[in-house]
Enzyme design. Structure first.
Site, PDB file in Angstrom:
ATOM      1  N   LYS A 132       3.215   5.075 -13.005  1.00 38.16           N
ATOM      2  CA  LYS A 132       3.392   5.621 -11.653  1.00 38.16           C
ATOM      3  C   LYS A 132       4.729   6.359 -11.628  1.00 38.16           C
ATOM      4  O   LYS A 132       5.619   6.043 -12.401  1.00 38.16           O
ATOM      5  CB  LYS A 132       3.443   4.485 -10.622  1.00 38.16           C
ATOM      6  N   HIS A 135       9.923   7.223  -8.238  1.00 41.49           N
ATOM      7  CA  HIS A 135      10.185   8.067  -7.074  1.00 41.49           C
ATOM      8  C   HIS A 135      11.548   7.779  -6.469  1.00 41.49           C
ATOM      9  O   HIS A 135      12.296   6.928  -6.940  1.00 41.49           O
ATOM     10  CB  HIS A 135       9.064   7.950  -6.043  1.00 41.49           C
ATOM     11  N   HIS A 138      12.862   4.352  -5.748  1.00 43.25           N
ATOM     12  CA  HIS A 138      13.343   3.604  -6.908  1.00 43.25           C
ATOM     13  C   HIS A 138      14.776   3.981  -7.257  1.00 43.25           C
ATOM     14  O   HIS A 138      15.491   3.207  -7.879  1.00 43.25           O
ATOM     15  CB  HIS A 138      12.436   3.831  -8.117  1.00 43.25           C
TER      16      HIS A 138
HETATM   17  N1  ARG Z   1       7.558  -2.849  -8.880  1.00 40.69           N
HETATM   18  C1  ARG Z   1       7.766  -3.107  -7.493  1.00 40.69           C
HETATM   19  C2  ARG Z   1       7.683  -1.821  -6.687  1.00 40.69           C
HETATM   20  O1  ARG Z   1       7.884  -0.754  -7.214  1.00 40.69           O
HETATM   21  C3  ARG Z   1       9.097  -3.744  -7.210  1.00 40.69           C
HETATM   22  C4  ARG Z   1       9.329  -5.072  -7.864  1.00 40.69           C
HETATM   23  C5  ARG Z   1      10.274  -5.888  -7.095  1.00 40.69           C
HETATM   24  N2  ARG Z   1      10.675  -7.098  -7.750  1.00 40.69           N
HETATM   25  C6  ARG Z   1      10.047  -8.271  -7.673  1.00 40.69           C
HETATM   26  N3  ARG Z   1      10.568  -9.273  -8.339  1.00 40.69           N
HETATM   27  N4  ARG Z   1       8.966  -8.421  -6.971  1.00 40.69           N
HETATM   28  O2  ARG Z   1       7.440  -1.880  -5.492  1.00 40.69           O
END
Ligand code: ARG
Length: 575
Positions: A132, A135, A138
């Site tokens: 993905k 973006h 992030h």
């Molecule tokens: N990958 C997730 C996202 O892009 C964020 C992860 C956040 N960390 C966690 N430990 N849940 O939304």
């Protein structure tokens, strides 16, 4: 130099320790509303009861009592009672000498503390999703998390940077199904995220007409969970290709991680979590799913197992937290994730608490708002999604235009390198400028405003200072033995005091998990330095004063560089 503490000690030395200790006095110390009223103010209100007097009378009495100590002190000029306060005035030259000498002695270590020594802080940040786009949201977690890690490290904590990659879940079944139908390995290697996204989107369109595709995808995810070799290799290919792409961005940002243990890492660690929950009688059935319920009715139950028996995001987060405690024995476990996931983390931390883990109180969700684009001026190579890399590239290009047209650009050795540091720094600065809960309003006008509160403005102050110092060296001026007590002017004094408070700004940032405290600090510092630079005419001053001012310039540069480092921004020597 902690002059509030010095003043507090003087007060404590003339009062009964039952009434007031030096520590208590230090905590009460305030900053007078304007510099004419002194540099540290002790409010006498809390002593009214013990002294059985009105605060102004206490202030007058204390003023009398401290007079000898103040006269003998190297640091204070005088003390005066003003209303209910006892105000202390610093000897400007003495403070300058003390502070500037310390900065130049310690260099990059100036402002550090050991408050965190022996304590471990985990900072989880960035955590993009495989296949993905990386973006703009992030980037906020990446900027915030990296800065927090540097801030804690600066305060002596042992830190661990974790990238909790989104590399597991049913979407991988879809991706594998899509790849098997339309995938092109070479195209993916060349442009991983776009290609993977393309086939993923195609899968969704096709699945609308052919729902059986969804079953196929589920079956593939099952194979992946069961460790099927061919499917696992495909998944690995997606992960590696995506990571290669993400790493380009991390390199541009000068950011690295200690661990990339993402969601997949916990796939084999979840049965234990489910077992533990069962043992503790925390699981309840709800429409075929297994959930944990909470006493607080405003918190919806946390789903642990879906009705088909598969685990989800939350289950993996429970496994991750338990694993982290066992592996790192952390004192603090920070998650830098957008505020929309606040409820998720509330659920996770509550479940951990219910499981009897008292360390659940050491888990902290550090949230942040959205990025908004009022002027929509971004290049949209990727349609609606704003790709981080595009934004960074655009910022670098725009910066290059600005500096190429500036009068000083001929002095720059490597324009590309400078543009990269300024362009990337400008974005990071703008993301860490305000409190993190606020939405970020993204406009190029503010981000690249070389005269406003911006990254380039601060970097320019630094480069300006460095250029004076270079000039001094070229002219053969040796200012190493300068008499710093000559620094007594208003602008010099204000600058010295702010330099002196670097450590406080960093502590404040850590206490609130708010890098903006450091951004605010470095902006003020750049502003005060510019004021000093404009009014004091360093190189034209009479030699003794010029040398002292050069030293002050050097100290200011050290602090700007350190503070910028803490928010992830690199400095340039010339711009
Ligand atoms: N990958 C997730 C996202 O892009 C964020 C992860 C956040 N960390 C966690 N430990 N849940 O939304």
């Amino acid at each position: 130099m902690n002059y509030k503490k010095a003043a507090a000690e003087i007060i404590a030395s003339v009062t009964d320790s039952e009434q007031l200790t030096a520590e208590q006095a230090e905590r009460l110390m305030a900053v007078p509303p304007n510099p004419e009223m002194g540099d540290a103010a002790f409010p006498c209100f809390t002593l009214a009861k013990a002294f059985r007097k009105a605060p102004p009378a206490i202030a007058a009495e204390l003023c009398e009592k401290v007079s000898t100590a103040v006269e003998n002190s190297e640091l204070f000029e005088k003390a005066a009672a003003v209303g209910g306060y006892l105000n202390f005035y610093l000897k400007r030259g003495a403070l300058a000498k003390e502070v500037v000498t310390e900065v130049l002695e310690k260099g990059d270590n100036y402002g550090k503390s050991d408050e965190g020594s022996g304590k471990k802080v985990l900072v989880e940040f960035s955590s993009p999703n495989i296949a993905k786009p990386f973006h703009i949201g992030h980037l906020v977690t990446t900027a915030l998390g990296s800065s927090l890690e540097r801030i804690y490290g600066f305060l002596g904590y042992d830190t661990v940077k974790i990238n909790h990659l989104g590399d597991w879940g049913t979407q991988f079944g879809k991706l594998i199904s899509a790849y098997k139908r339309w995938g092109d390995a070479a195209a993916i290697e060349a442009d991983p995220i776009n290609e993977l996204l393309k086939i993923y989107v195609k899968f969704h369109t096709e699945a609308e007409a052919h729902p059986e595709l969804e079953d196929e995808a589920r079956a593939y995810f099952k194979l992946l969970e069961d460790g099927d070799e061919e499917i696992t290799n495909l998944w690995k290919f997606f992960v590696d290709a995506s990571l290669k792409e993400f790493n380009k961005t991390y390199k541009l940002l000068d950011i690295s991680f200690d661990s990339y243990a993402g969601e997949s890492f916990y796939s084999d660690k979840m049965p234990e979590v489910v077992e533990l929950l069962k043992e503790k009688n925390l699981l309840e059935e709800s429409d075929g799913a297994q959930v944990v319920r909470f006493e607080d009715e405003n918190v919806p139950p946390c789903i642990i197992l879906k009705s088909d028996g598969t685990t989800i995001y939350a289950t993996r987060d429970l496994a991750a937290a338990i694993y982290r405690k066992r592996t790192y024995d952390f004192d603090k476990n920070i998650y830098v994730v957008g505020t929309p996931q606040a409820l998720h983390f509330k659920q996770i931390f509550s479940v951990l608490g219910k499981m009897g883990y008292e360390w659940s109180k050491d888990c902290v969700h550090v949230g942040f708002g959205y990025v908004r684009f009022p002027d929509k001026v971004l290049s949209t190579r990727h349609g609606d999604v704003v790709f981080l890399e595009d934004v960074l590239r655009e910022s670098i290009e725009k910066t290059k235009d600005v500096i190429a047209n500036s009068s000083t650009s001929k002095n720059i050795d490597d324009i590309d390198e400078v543009a990269e540091k300024i362009g990337v720094g400008a974005i990071l600065y703008s993301f860490l400028k305000n409190g993190r809960e606020k939405d970020i309003v993204f406009t190029w006008k503010d981000i690249l405003d070389f005269e406003g509160e911006s990254g380039p403005y601060v970097q320019y102050a630094y480069a300006r200072g460095k250029s004076v110092l270079r000039k001094a060296v070229e002219m053969g001026i040796d200012y190493s033995n300068a008499d710093l007590s000559l620094l007594e002017g208003n602008d010099e004094f204000e600058l010295v005091k702010l330099i002196n408070s670097l450590g406080d700004a960093v502590k404040d940032a850590a206490n609130k998990n708010e890098p903006c405290c450091v951004t605010r600090y470095v902006t003020d510092l750049a502003q005060l330095f510019n004021k000093f630079y404009n009014t004091c005419n360093i190189m034209k001053s009479e030699p003794d004063l010029r040398d002292a001012r050069l030293k002050l310039t050097e100290a200011a540069c050290v602090c700007i560089k350190t503070a910028l480092y803490l928010i992830g921004v690199r400095v340039v020597e010339k711009m």
